[in-house]
Design an enzyme around this catalytic site. Structure first.
Site, PDB file in Angstrom:
ATOM      1  N   CYS A 137       0.933  -1.141  -0.413  1.00 14.28           N
ATOM      2  CA  CYS A 137      -0.218   0.290  -0.238  1.00 14.28           C
ATOM      3  C   CYS A 137       0.958   1.021  -0.398  1.00 14.28           C
ATOM      4  O   CYS A 137       1.634   1.842   1.351  1.00 14.28           O
ATOM      5  CB  CYS A 137      -1.315   0.060   1.385  1.00 14.28           C
ATOM      6  SG  CYS A 137      -2.166   1.316   1.112  1.00 14.28           S
ATOM      7  N   CYS A 140      -0.327   4.247   1.704  1.00 18.29           N
ATOM      8  CA  CYS A 140       0.020   3.888   3.503  1.00 18.29           C
ATOM      9  C   CYS A 140       1.681   3.889   3.835  1.00 18.29           C
ATOM     10  O   CYS A 140       1.428   4.753   4.699  1.00 18.29           O
ATOM     11  CB  CYS A 140      -0.224   2.381   4.324  1.00 18.29           C
ATOM     12  SG  CYS A 140      -2.229   1.768   3.286  1.00 18.29           S
ATOM     13  N   ASP A 141       2.608   3.552   3.287  1.00 18.04           N
ATOM     14  CA  ASP A 141       2.840   4.266   3.666  1.00 18.04           C
ATOM     15  C   ASP A 141       4.582   4.637   2.856  1.00 18.04           C
ATOM     16  O   ASP A 141       5.619   4.658   2.962  1.00 18.04           O
ATOM     17  CB  ASP A 141       3.993   2.049   3.039  1.00 18.04           C
ATOM     18  CG  ASP A 141       2.898   1.821   4.196  1.00 18.04           C
ATOM     19  OD1 ASP A 141       2.306   1.655   5.634  1.00 18.04           O
ATOM     20  OD2 ASP A 141       2.916   0.214   4.188  1.00 18.04           O
TER      21      ASP A 141
END
Length: 324
Positions: A137, A140-141
């Site tokens: 992701c 997300c990261d």
């Protein structure tokens, strides 16, 4: 004897969506039962640093966040059940579901929050380096890789979107694809090819993710040319596997309408499914955003939709009783 549990609101799944639905459902007096499933807490329980969930100035841990949400749901009246559903009957209300140990659950309404799992390549180093350079992701990261050399693996819309997103953080983004053309939509391909900070490696298959040892994490990806068989090493500090997601909907095939990708179909702007009284929230119905905060938001929506459904059903039942 077979154990039986009945509730106004039955919730499947205990990630951000299911627990948010439980919190709102409990506060509405529906005394929800949450069947936690194979992975209590959902995907966030295998996520380390969480920096984009609203309300926390400092980095928090995914397992801690889910622990707190679980405690909050229990505090307001939700009941957690360690079980996995293997059989459903949605032909009449209350809906009847059966756990793998034979426990029977009845719910006047059903909220499905079973989520979706990222697809992985299944190559050496992938799971070992999860959270240490390997991710599924970018949204997300990606922030953790600002200024670093990053790589995306895949050839569909998700992969191209992840590569484009990562240019917000990195000036050196590589897309690796095992074929000589992408499957992504044309407009996305045009944006990708036009971006000066993205390069594409064609006909390359990931053989393994390379661990630098100690605290280094991911340092490279070993590749195999799908045409010539030649091996090579691509140095990178972040590897994002973007080959799609698999929604946990096998249990509902033939019971609910699913879209072409297997996600539960819901009415636009709501969590209502093809069966009245059944609601879906989180990644099991969302293939676009797939964030903890959006999952929590749709969990709230599902609880509100369910509460309104029950209020209307109760009103109609009373009116029919009076008329009789």
């Amino acid at each position: 004897m077979t154990a039986t549990h009945s509730t106004r609101m039955l919730i499947l799944g205990s990630g951000p969506a299911g627990l948010s639905a439980a919190i709102y459902g409990a506060r509405a007096g529906m005394a929800p039962i949450v069947v936690q499933g194979l992975q209590p807490g959902g995907q966030l329980t295998i996520t380390t640093d969480v920096e984009n969930y609203p309300g926390f100035a400092d980095v928090i841990q995914g397992p801690w966040l889910m622990e707190q949400m679980t405690k909050q749901a229990e505090h307001v009246g939700a009941q957690m059940m360690w079980d996995t559903i293997v059989e459903v009957d949605l032909t009449q209300r209350p809906f009847r579901l059966v756990g793998d140990g034979g426990t029977v659950y009845y719910g006047d309404v059903l909220v499905i929050a079973t989520g979706a799992q990222a697809k992985w390549l299944g190559v050496p180093g992938e799971q070992e380096l999860g959270g240490k350079g390997v991710s599924a992701c970018a949204t997300c990261d990606g922030f953790f890789y600002r200024g670093k050399k990053v790589t995306v693996i895949g050839g569909g819309n998700t992969a191209v979107e992840e590569a484009l997103y990562l240019t917000n953080h990195s000036d050196d983004v590589t897309l690796i694809h095992r074929r000589d053309s992408l499957r992504a939509e044309k407009i996305l391909q045009e944006r990708l090819f036009a971006h000066p900070n993205i390069k594409v490696l064609w006909n390359q298959k990931v053989d393994s993710f390379v661990d630098g040892g100690g605290t280094a994490g991911l340092v490279a990806i070993d590749l195999i040319d799908t045409v010539t068989g030649e091996k090579s090493r691509h140095e990178t500090e972040g590897g994002f596997v973007a080959i799609g997601h698999a929604p946990a909907t096998a249990l509902f095939q033939g019971h609910l309408k699913l879209d072409e990708d297997g996600y539960i179909a819901v009415e636009t702007g709501s969590t209502r499914t093809s069966v009245p009284g059944v609601f879906a929230c989180g990644d099991v119905m969302d293939k676009v955003y797939r964030q903890a905060v959006t999952a929590a938001g749709t969990g709230c929506m599902a609880a509100l939709d369910a509460e309104r459904f029950l209020a209307e059903a109760d009103f109609e039942k009373k009116r029919e009783t009076v008329a009789a």
